[in-house]
Design a protein around this motif. Structure first.
Motif, PDB file in Angstrom:
ATOM      1  N   TYR A 130       0.836  -1.207   0.000  1.00  0.00           N
ATOM      2  CA  TYR A 130       0.000   0.000   0.000  1.00  0.00           C
ATOM      3  C   TYR A 130       0.871   1.256   0.000  1.00  0.00           C
ATOM      4  O   TYR A 130       0.623   2.204  -0.758  1.00  0.00           O
ATOM      5  CB  TYR A 130      -0.935  -0.012   1.210  1.00  0.00           C
ATOM      6  CG  TYR A 130      -1.799   1.219   1.328  1.00  0.00           C
ATOM      7  CD1 TYR A 130      -2.981   1.317   0.606  1.00  0.00           C
ATOM      8  CD2 TYR A 130      -1.429   2.281   2.141  1.00  0.00           C
ATOM      9  CE1 TYR A 130      -3.785   2.449   0.703  1.00  0.00           C
ATOM     10  CE2 TYR A 130      -2.219   3.416   2.247  1.00  0.00           C
ATOM     11  CZ  TYR A 130      -3.403   3.496   1.519  1.00  0.00           C
ATOM     12  OH  TYR A 130      -4.194   4.619   1.618  1.00  0.00           O
ATOM     13  N   SER A 131       1.894   1.267   0.817  1.00  0.00           N
ATOM     14  CA  SER A 131       2.734   2.471   0.951  1.00  0.00           C
ATOM     15  C   SER A 131       3.584   2.737  -0.290  1.00  0.00           C
ATOM     16  O   SER A 131       4.135   3.828  -0.430  1.00  0.00           O
ATOM     17  CB  SER A 131       3.625   2.360   2.187  1.00  0.00           C
ATOM     18  OG  SER A 131       4.511   1.273   2.057  1.00  0.00           O
ATOM     19  N   ILE A 132       3.694   1.785  -1.170  1.00  0.00           N
ATOM     20  CA  ILE A 132       4.390   2.012  -2.441  1.00  0.00           C
ATOM     21  C   ILE A 132       3.539   2.878  -3.363  1.00  0.00           C
ATOM     22  O   ILE A 132       4.051   3.747  -4.063  1.00  0.00           O
ATOM     23  CB  ILE A 132       4.715   0.667  -3.143  1.00  0.00           C
ATOM     24  CG1 ILE A 132       5.700  -0.142  -2.305  1.00  0.00           C
ATOM     25  CG2 ILE A 132       5.231   0.893  -4.562  1.00  0.00           C
ATOM     26  CD1 ILE A 132       5.893  -1.566  -2.787  1.00  0.00           C
ATOM     27  N   TYR A 133       2.221   2.648  -3.320  1.00  0.00           N
ATOM     28  CA  TYR A 133       1.321   3.279  -4.281  1.00  0.00           C
ATOM     29  C   TYR A 133       0.515   4.449  -3.719  1.00  0.00           C
ATOM     30  O   TYR A 133      -0.001   5.257  -4.490  1.00  0.00           O
ATOM     31  CB  TYR A 133       0.357   2.229  -4.828  1.00  0.00           C
ATOM     32  CG  TYR A 133       1.080   1.087  -5.510  1.00  0.00           C
ATOM     33  CD1 TYR A 133       1.624   1.243  -6.776  1.00  0.00           C
ATOM     34  CD2 TYR A 133       1.247  -0.135  -4.878  1.00  0.00           C
ATOM     35  CE1 TYR A 133       2.300   0.222  -7.399  1.00  0.00           C
ATOM     36  CE2 TYR A 133       1.927  -1.176  -5.491  1.00  0.00           C
ATOM     37  CZ  TYR A 133       2.444  -0.989  -6.744  1.00  0.00           C
ATOM     38  OH  TYR A 133       3.127  -2.009  -7.362  1.00  0.00           O
ATOM     39  N   PHE A 134       0.399   4.553  -2.404  1.00  0.00           N
ATOM     40  CA  PHE A 134      -0.476   5.572  -1.797  1.00  0.00           C
ATOM     41  C   PHE A 134       0.241   6.311  -0.683  1.00  0.00           C
ATOM     42  O   PHE A 134       1.078   5.753   0.008  1.00  0.00           O
ATOM     43  CB  PHE A 134      -1.751   4.922  -1.243  1.00  0.00           C
ATOM     44  CG  PHE A 134      -2.563   4.236  -2.283  1.00  0.00           C
ATOM     45  CD1 PHE A 134      -3.466   4.943  -3.056  1.00  0.00           C
ATOM     46  CD2 PHE A 134      -2.411   2.884  -2.522  1.00  0.00           C
ATOM     47  CE1 PHE A 134      -4.208   4.319  -4.042  1.00  0.00           C
ATOM     48  CE2 PHE A 134      -3.142   2.238  -3.506  1.00  0.00           C
ATOM     49  CZ  PHE A 134      -4.043   2.959  -4.276  1.00  0.00           C
ATOM     50  N   LYS A 135      -0.142   7.579  -0.539  1.00  0.00           N
ATOM     51  CA  LYS A 135       0.386   8.385   0.570  1.00  0.00           C
ATOM     52  C   LYS A 135      -0.764   8.990   1.339  1.00  0.00           C
ATOM     53  O   LYS A 135      -1.883   9.046   0.887  1.00  0.00           O
ATOM     54  CB  LYS A 135       1.322   9.481   0.085  1.00  0.00           C
ATOM     55  CG  LYS A 135       0.692  10.449  -0.907  1.00  0.00           C
ATOM     56  CD  LYS A 135       1.711  11.447  -1.390  1.00  0.00           C
ATOM     57  CE  LYS A 135       1.056  12.339  -2.476  1.00  0.00           C
ATOM     58  NZ  LYS A 135       1.934  13.271  -3.044  1.00  0.00           N
TER      59      LYS A 135
END
Length: 164
Positions: free
Chosen positions: A159-164
């Protein structure tokens, strides 16, 4: 496969908030798909339940992370907290983990206010997670549960790769 395409299409068309009644249908379809894939696990150990082929369908926001809404970020943090807090030694432990993760996932689905491409990509990330959690709740061996848990961990952490 038809169910998967239908569910992905449905998720793309319908917003998170507007599909409270659809969530049950999506969850049921996810359980059916997950069970079908779990039944085929010996013939295709690289299935979408154990793998993360969904990452091929993810897009970035012009090379950057997508902006997620506050409640989605809170829900994903809770998913991570639940995942890492639960020790899994027995089949019952794995089933309880699935139950707890399902509650956290439901929070994300019910409270999402995202729209547009960021929302579409959220569903690319979320749908496989829904299937994995559903499969974990029905798994019959500790070996398969352990594989699913690893796949869920990869999914949640991505998740943290694609969203902030």
């Amino acid at each position: 496969m038809k169910h998967l395409i239908f569910v992905l299409g449905l998720l793309t068309i319908v917003g998170c908030k507007d599909r409270k009644t659809s969530e049950t249908t999506v969850h049921s379809d996810a359980v059916e798909n997950a069970l079908e894939v779990t039944d085929k696990r010996h013939s295709d150990d690289t299935s979408n339940i154990y793998g993360n082929a969904w990452t091929k369908d993810m897009a970035m926001d012009n090379g950057e992370q997508w902006q997620a809404d506050v409640t989605t970020n809170e829900g994903v943090k809770q998913l991570q907290k639940t995942f890492y807090a639960k020790t899994t030694n027995s089949l019952e432990d794995y089933h309880k983990l699935a139950e707890n993760l399902n509650e956290d996932k439901n929070y994300v689905v019910k409270n999402c206010t995202m729209v547009g491409p960021s929302h579409d990509n959220l569903h690319v990330w979320l749908h496989p997670l829904i299937e994995k959690i559903a499969a974990l709740s029905k798994v019959e061996t500790v070996e398969d549960a352990s594989k699913l848990k690893l796949s869920i961990e990869e999914n949640i952490n991505a998740y943290s790769i694609y969203f902030k």
